[in-house]
Design a protein around this motif. Structure first.
Motif, PDB file in Angstrom:
ATOM      1  N   PHE A 227       1.918   2.009  -3.477  1.00 35.99           N
ATOM      2  CA  PHE A 227       0.767   2.541  -4.219  1.00 35.99           C
ATOM      3  C   PHE A 227       0.585   4.031  -3.941  1.00 35.99           C
ATOM      4  O   PHE A 227       0.333   4.818  -4.862  1.00 35.99           O
ATOM      5  CB  PHE A 227      -0.505   1.777  -3.841  1.00 35.99           C
ATOM      6  CG  PHE A 227      -0.765   0.558  -4.670  1.00 35.99           C
ATOM      7  CD1 PHE A 227      -1.065   0.657  -6.019  1.00 35.99           C
ATOM      8  CD2 PHE A 227      -0.715  -0.705  -4.100  1.00 35.99           C
ATOM      9  CE1 PHE A 227      -1.311  -0.472  -6.783  1.00 35.99           C
ATOM     10  CE2 PHE A 227      -0.954  -1.836  -4.851  1.00 35.99           C
ATOM     11  CZ  PHE A 227      -1.250  -1.719  -6.199  1.00 35.99           C
TER      12      PHE A 227
ATOM     13  N   SER B  53       0.827  -1.205   0.000  1.00 35.09           N
ATOM     14  CA  SER B  53       0.000   0.000   0.000  1.00 35.09           C
ATOM     15  C   SER B  53       0.865   1.261   0.000  1.00 35.09           C
ATOM     16  O   SER B  53       0.491   2.278  -0.592  1.00 35.09           O
ATOM     17  CB  SER B  53      -0.922   0.005   1.224  1.00 35.09           C
ATOM     18  OG  SER B  53      -1.823  -1.074   1.161  1.00 35.09           O
TER      19      SER B  53
ATOM     20  N   PHE C  76       0.755   7.133  -6.670  1.00 28.36           N
ATOM     21  CA  PHE C  76      -0.331   8.093  -6.917  1.00 28.36           C
ATOM     22  C   PHE C  76       0.161   9.535  -6.758  1.00 28.36           C
ATOM     23  O   PHE C  76      -0.180  10.409  -7.566  1.00 28.36           O
ATOM     24  CB  PHE C  76      -1.503   7.822  -5.973  1.00 28.36           C
ATOM     25  CG  PHE C  76      -2.253   6.557  -6.276  1.00 28.36           C
ATOM     26  CD1 PHE C  76      -2.584   6.231  -7.582  1.00 28.36           C
ATOM     27  CD2 PHE C  76      -2.619   5.687  -5.265  1.00 28.36           C
ATOM     28  CE1 PHE C  76      -3.274   5.072  -7.878  1.00 28.36           C
ATOM     29  CE2 PHE C  76      -3.309   4.518  -5.556  1.00 28.36           C
ATOM     30  CZ  PHE C  76      -3.640   4.212  -6.858  1.00 28.36           C
TER      31      PHE C  76
ATOM     32  N   HIS D  37      -6.012   2.818  -9.753  1.00 28.29           N
ATOM     33  CA  HIS D  37      -6.767   3.138  -8.543  1.00 28.29           C
ATOM     34  C   HIS D  37      -7.911   2.153  -8.338  1.00 28.29           C
ATOM     35  O   HIS D  37      -8.221   1.778  -7.192  1.00 28.29           O
ATOM     36  CB  HIS D  37      -7.307   4.568  -8.641  1.00 28.29           C
ATOM     37  CG  HIS D  37      -8.006   5.023  -7.405  1.00 28.29           C
ATOM     38  ND1 HIS D  37      -9.373   4.920  -7.247  1.00 28.29           N
ATOM     39  CD2 HIS D  37      -7.532   5.565  -6.248  1.00 28.29           C
ATOM     40  CE1 HIS D  37      -9.704   5.383  -6.057  1.00 28.29           C
ATOM     41  NE2 HIS D  37      -8.617   5.787  -5.427  1.00 28.29           N
ATOM     42  N   ARG D  38      -8.546   1.713  -9.417  1.00 31.14           N
ATOM     43  CA  ARG D  38      -9.616   0.717  -9.294  1.00 31.14           C
ATOM     44  C   ARG D  38      -9.063  -0.600  -8.749  1.00 31.14           C
ATOM     45  O   ARG D  38      -9.676  -1.243  -7.882  1.00 31.14           O
ATOM     46  CB  ARG D  38     -10.279   0.502 -10.647  1.00 31.14           C
ATOM     47  CG  ARG D  38     -11.558  -0.328 -10.575  1.00 31.14           C
ATOM     48  CD  ARG D  38     -12.140  -0.578 -11.946  1.00 31.14           C
ATOM     49  NE  ARG D  38     -12.402   0.679 -12.643  1.00 31.14           N
ATOM     50  CZ  ARG D  38     -11.768   1.062 -13.749  1.00 31.14           C
ATOM     51  NH1 ARG D  38     -10.826   0.281 -14.282  1.00 31.14           N
ATOM     52  NH2 ARG D  38     -12.062   2.205 -14.324  1.00 31.14           N
TER      53      ARG D  38
ATOM     54  N   TYR E 251      -6.343  -0.878  -6.970  1.00 33.65           N
ATOM     55  CA  TYR E 251      -5.905  -0.596  -5.599  1.00 33.65           C
ATOM     56  C   TYR E 251      -7.063  -0.692  -4.613  1.00 33.65           C
ATOM     57  O   TYR E 251      -6.934  -1.255  -3.522  1.00 33.65           O
ATOM     58  CB  TYR E 251      -5.266   0.790  -5.562  1.00 33.65           C
ATOM     59  CG  TYR E 251      -4.983   1.318  -4.176  1.00 33.65           C
ATOM     60  CD1 TYR E 251      -3.910   0.830  -3.438  1.00 33.65           C
ATOM     61  CD2 TYR E 251      -5.781   2.319  -3.611  1.00 33.65           C
ATOM     62  CE1 TYR E 251      -3.642   1.321  -2.174  1.00 33.65           C
ATOM     63  CE2 TYR E 251      -5.527   2.804  -2.353  1.00 33.65           C
ATOM     64  CZ  TYR E 251      -4.460   2.312  -1.629  1.00 33.65           C
ATOM     65  OH  TYR E 251      -4.197   2.788  -0.378  1.00 33.65           O
ATOM     66  N   ARG E 252      -8.211  -0.167  -4.981  1.00 33.86           N
ATOM     67  CA  ARG E 252      -9.370  -0.231  -4.096  1.00 33.86           C
ATOM     68  C   ARG E 252      -9.917  -1.646  -3.983  1.00 33.86           C
ATOM     69  O   ARG E 252     -10.460  -2.028  -2.945  1.00 33.86           O
ATOM     70  CB  ARG E 252     -10.465   0.706  -4.608  1.00 33.86           C
ATOM     71  CG  ARG E 252     -10.084   2.172  -4.642  1.00 33.86           C
ATOM     72  CD  ARG E 252      -9.678   2.686  -3.297  1.00 33.86           C
ATOM     73  NE  ARG E 252     -10.769   2.592  -2.333  1.00 33.86           N
ATOM     74  CZ  ARG E 252     -10.657   2.899  -1.052  1.00 33.86           C
ATOM     75  NH1 ARG E 252      -9.474   3.264  -0.562  1.00 33.86           N
ATOM     76  NH2 ARG E 252     -11.693   2.808  -0.244  1.00 33.86           N
TER      77      ARG E 252
ATOM     78  N   ILE F  80      -3.959   5.751 -14.518  1.00 36.49           N
ATOM     79  CA  ILE F  80      -4.056   5.989 -13.076  1.00 36.49           C
ATOM     80  C   ILE F  80      -5.464   5.647 -12.575  1.00 36.49           C
ATOM     81  O   ILE F  80      -5.631   5.187 -11.432  1.00 36.49           O
ATOM     82  CB  ILE F  80      -3.683   7.453 -12.743  1.00 36.49           C
ATOM     83  CG1 ILE F  80      -3.436   7.590 -11.231  1.00 36.49           C
ATOM     84  CG2 ILE F  80      -4.763   8.411 -13.196  1.00 36.49           C
ATOM     85  CD1 ILE F  80      -2.931   8.961 -10.831  1.00 36.49           C
ATOM     86  N   THR F  81      -6.469   5.829 -13.421  1.00 37.85           N
ATOM     87  CA  THR F  81      -7.822   5.418 -13.038  1.00 37.85           C
ATOM     88  C   THR F  81      -7.919   3.902 -12.888  1.00 37.85           C
ATOM     89  O   THR F  81      -8.511   3.385 -11.924  1.00 37.85           O
ATOM     90  CB  THR F  81      -8.835   5.910 -14.076  1.00 37.85           C
ATOM     91  OG1 THR F  81      -8.715   7.323 -14.232  1.00 37.85           O
ATOM     92  CG2 THR F  81     -10.254   5.562 -13.663  1.00 37.85           C
TER      93      THR F  81
END
Length: 341
Positions: free
Chosen positions: A225, A222, A229, A293-294, A296-297, A289-290
């Motif tokens: 990550f 994390s 970002f 992030h998806r 990552y979540r 990056i979108t």
């Protein structure tokens, strides 16, 4: 027909078989048995009185009788086809020696691989950047997406690596655009800054955002990550400014390209191609990056987990441990000195 009589046994000369007492006795016995069968009801709880019940025999448990083994003389010798076969007669000493050499060669190969795994901090040799052996500068990183990255994340990591390469290519084309502006009489400002951007941004982007995202997908970190970002957002802002292309800003963006068309059409076309490259980088950056992030979540990561990983990594750092131990020792020595005086 009148010659025939209705009863053939009416003639006294002919013997009537039914008048025989023995036959009549058999007929009476048959009627008695038939009457007993007619009166039998299988669904009745009571048995027919005329039917005799067979006597019950006492039951005994089944007992297995031990069978004595046959005498030793009764065993038969197995056939030659059933006997274990020994080594073939044509297996010579040379074959034994050849197998021994193969085993020794495999043992040496295993020992060499173990030594390679023990060598280095990660047990692997650095292979990036791929420089020739005669180059005085050696590779600084180890990178193998097929080995380090899980299968479901290899595609996105390759896209990020290709994006970094595309950024580097656009920065190199920016130098060509700056050179074209220099030859058209626009001054050396754009050309000089374009070289500086290429020298600084190319390695920094690899170290600051590509390596963190590579480590993040490799070890599900994390903290890496979060670093990606933060740095990648700065990368998007820088690329957006470069795509705008302020005059004498060091990039062949949109404003610089429009101004170049007033001087020379060829220079304007070259700078316009660089502008399209910067705009493409911005769009690709936002899309990736979108997507990251998806992912990552979906992994359940959070800021608290990143802070915990950062604290753990700081505590594991040998330099931090050495500094903390030195500070603690200095504090203890100072306390002892104060107590003496």
């Amino acid at each position: 027909m009148s010659k025939f009589e209705d009863n053939p046994f009416s003639d006294p000369a002919i013997d009537n078989p039914f008048a025989d007492p023995a036959v009549q006795q058999v007929a009476r016995n048959t009627n008695t048995v038939t009457q007993g069968l007619d009166d039998y009801n299988p669904f009745d709880g009571t048995q027919n009185a005329n039917q005799a019940t067979p006597p019950q025999q006492p039951t005994q448990p089944a007992i297995m009788q031990a069978v004595s083994p046959p005498a030793s003389g009764q065993y038969t010798r197995p056939s030659p086809s059933q006997q274990p076969q020994g080594p073939p007669s044509n297996f010579t000493t040379a074959d034994f020696q050849r197998r021994q050499e193969e085993l020794e060669r495999k043992a040496e190969e295993l020992a060499r691989r173990e030594a390679e795994l023990r060598a280095g901090s990660a047990g692997r040799r650095n292979n990036w950047p791929p420089l020739p052996s005669f180059c005085p500068v050696q590779p600084c990183f180890y990178q193998d997406i097929n080995v380090d990255i899980p299968l479901e994340f290899q595609r996105i990591v390759r896209h990020l690596y290709h994006l970094w390469m595309f950024h580097s290519l656009v920065l190199a084309l920016n130098i060509v655009g700056g050179m074209a502006l220099l030859f058209s009489g626009k001054g050396p400002t754009v050309f000089g800054l374009s070289i500086l951007y290429f020298i600084l941004l190319t390695p920094f982007s690899f170290v600051c955002w590509y390596r963190p995202i590579y480590k993040a997908f490799r070890s599900d970190s994390s903290f890496n990550f979060m670093v990606f970002f933060f740095i990648f957002l700065i990368q998007i802002l820088i690329t957006l400014v470069q795509s705008i292309g302020f005059l004498d800003g060091g990039s062949c963006g949109l404003i610089t390209s429009i101004d170049a068309f007033s001087v020379n059409v060829g220079v304007g076309i070259v700078t316009l191609l660089v502008t399209i490259g910067f705009i493409t980088c911005v769009v690709a950056d936002i899309l990736l990056i979108t997507k990251v992030h998806r992912i990552y979540r979906s992994t359940g990561a959070s800021l608290a987990k990143a802070q915990a990983e950062f604290t753990t990594e700081i505590l594991r750092n040998p330099h931090v441990q050495t500094a903390a131990s030195n500070a603690a020792a200095a504090a203890v020595n100072a306390q002892i000195s104060n107590n003496r005086y």
